[in-house]
Write an enzyme that holds these catalytic residues in place. Sequence first.
Site, short mmCIF file in Angstrom:
data_model
loop_
_atom_site.label_atom_id
_atom_site.label_comp_id
_atom_site.label_asym_id
_atom_site.label_seq_id
_atom_site.Cartn_x
_atom_site.Cartn_y
_atom_site.Cartn_z
N GLU A 171 -2.63 13.52 -0.31
CA GLU A 171 -2.38 12.50 0.71
C GLU A 171 -2.40 13.01 2.15
OE1 GLU A 171 1.13 10.28 -0.06
OE2 GLU A 171 0.46 9.58 -2.00
N GLU A 361 -1.26 9.40 -8.80
CA GLU A 361 0.17 9.13 -8.70
C GLU A 361 0.38 7.63 -8.70
OE1 GLU A 361 2.44 10.73 -5.40
OE2 GLU A 361 1.54 12.70 -5.64
C1 BGC Z 1 3.81 11.87 -2.63
C2 BGC Z 1 4.95 12.39 -3.48
C3 BGC Z 1 6.16 11.50 -3.28
C4 BGC Z 1 5.82 10.11 -3.73
C5 BGC Z 1 6.94 9.10 -3.63
C6 BGC Z 1 3.66 10.40 -2.67
O1 BGC Z 1 3.31 9.95 -1.42
O2 BGC Z 1 2.62 12.53 -2.98
O3 BGC Z 1 5.19 13.70 -3.12
O4 BGC Z 1 7.29 11.97 -3.91
O5 BGC Z 1 4.77 9.63 -2.93
O6 BGC Z 1 7.33 8.95 -2.31
#
Ligand code: BGC
Length: 450
Positions: A171, A361
């Site tokens: 990101e 993610e």
């Molecule tokens: C990030 C993680 C973070 C998650 C939740 C993502 O933007 O890569 O490191 O914990 O979001 O906020």
Amino acid sequence: MKSKVVLASDFGKDFLWGVAIAAQQNEGARNVGGRSDSIWDTFADKNNKIKNNQKIGNACDFFHLYKQDIDLCKLIGFNTFRFSLSWSRILPNGTGTPNMEGIRFYNQVIDYCLEKNIRPFVTLYHWDLPNVLELEGGWTSHRMLDWFSHYTETCAIHFGDRVKDWIVLNEPAGFTTLGYMLGMHAPGRRGISSFFPAIHNTLLCQAQGGRILRKNIPDARIGTTFSCSYIFPNSDKPEDIKAAQRLDALVNRLFVEPLLGLGYPRVSNFKFLEKLEVHNLAWRHKEQMAFDFDFIGLQNYFPITVKHNPIIPYIAANEVKPKDRNVPYTSMGWEINSHAFGLITRQFAKYQNIPRLIITENGASFKDVIVDNKINDVKRIQYYKSHLTELLQLKKEGLPIDGYLAWTLTDNFEWNYGYSPKFGLVHIDRETQERTMKKSGYWFKTFLHT
Ligand code: BGC
């Protein structure tokens, strides 16, 4: 009408199912084995940078307990484990000679994944720059390209014989905006004089990282990740629609379009972008910012609703609560909207030259609900069910989606929010480090085994 229950097998037998974690959020062992401080260690040491002035401490002690976590991953049934490498553990001076203790640690993690028949998905950079490099300018310095190239090459040489799935950056919009424009994340810098060069150096490193991995590991599958949020205009008034286009350019387009060879994004009458492009002489590096990645990782947590607001500097827009949707929120106040997850994934899939997509993610924070001594996180199960239903729909439409990685395995250090948000499928007792599977972990286990 009740929708059909989604099954893991509906996604095909080669689909990647996994969880993602990150070095700074999980490892702990700050000064162990020759590791130097990262910008996050230094940032969190200062007063009141992290909610309730919490400190990072030992995080999940993944450094010592990695086998337990990989075992949990296996038990749940994931075939993929995404983790990031700590640059400060591998190159404590930021550059120069590698720290063999750090290399040994990651070798153990990689080997244990392989022993368990789990695919190690390695992220090179998940926001934890060595602090020594920040003292030299960090992401605002042109020297980043050399530093990052050396770091990438070091990792490729040491791990490339066994790691065949690589993610260059996590990101970039997140760490440049929050860390170099808004000062909310490490290193806590603010303003366009830091933000503009940080964007450009990041774009150069993003492509260069891909090239170095390709050269050193020709049989690797190489990708990079982007945060993304579907942007809803607050109304269909032209000024709100234009506000949404401006935000979309900053949130969703700024890092992917140069990578695809399209140069910096443009939006008519958006002076901020013009200024950025001129300041960075972006056209000079159009080719250098491009690289043919094998896949793009998408990370979606929430959509954003936006309204025109002339008094807001640069962007003339601000976020508002959606007025016409009755929406649920996570414990962090993030809108839960699987439909918007579908919309933004389709938006990325429209780019001609994105070959494959992986959801690298996706997840949500909710307060623990304890019932009969068990963590009964039904809202998280609901969240995953709705997003996986949408994902299957996208796959059926023919989007080239190869995998889904949940965020995250264990409750961990949630950056400036500290330890209060809980994103894990597994609870961690902060005193004892004891791991306890939540109902959502068991839900995934059933899902992946049927
Ligand atoms: C990030 C993680 C973070 C998650 C939740 C993502 O933007 O890569 O490191 O914990 O979001 O906020």
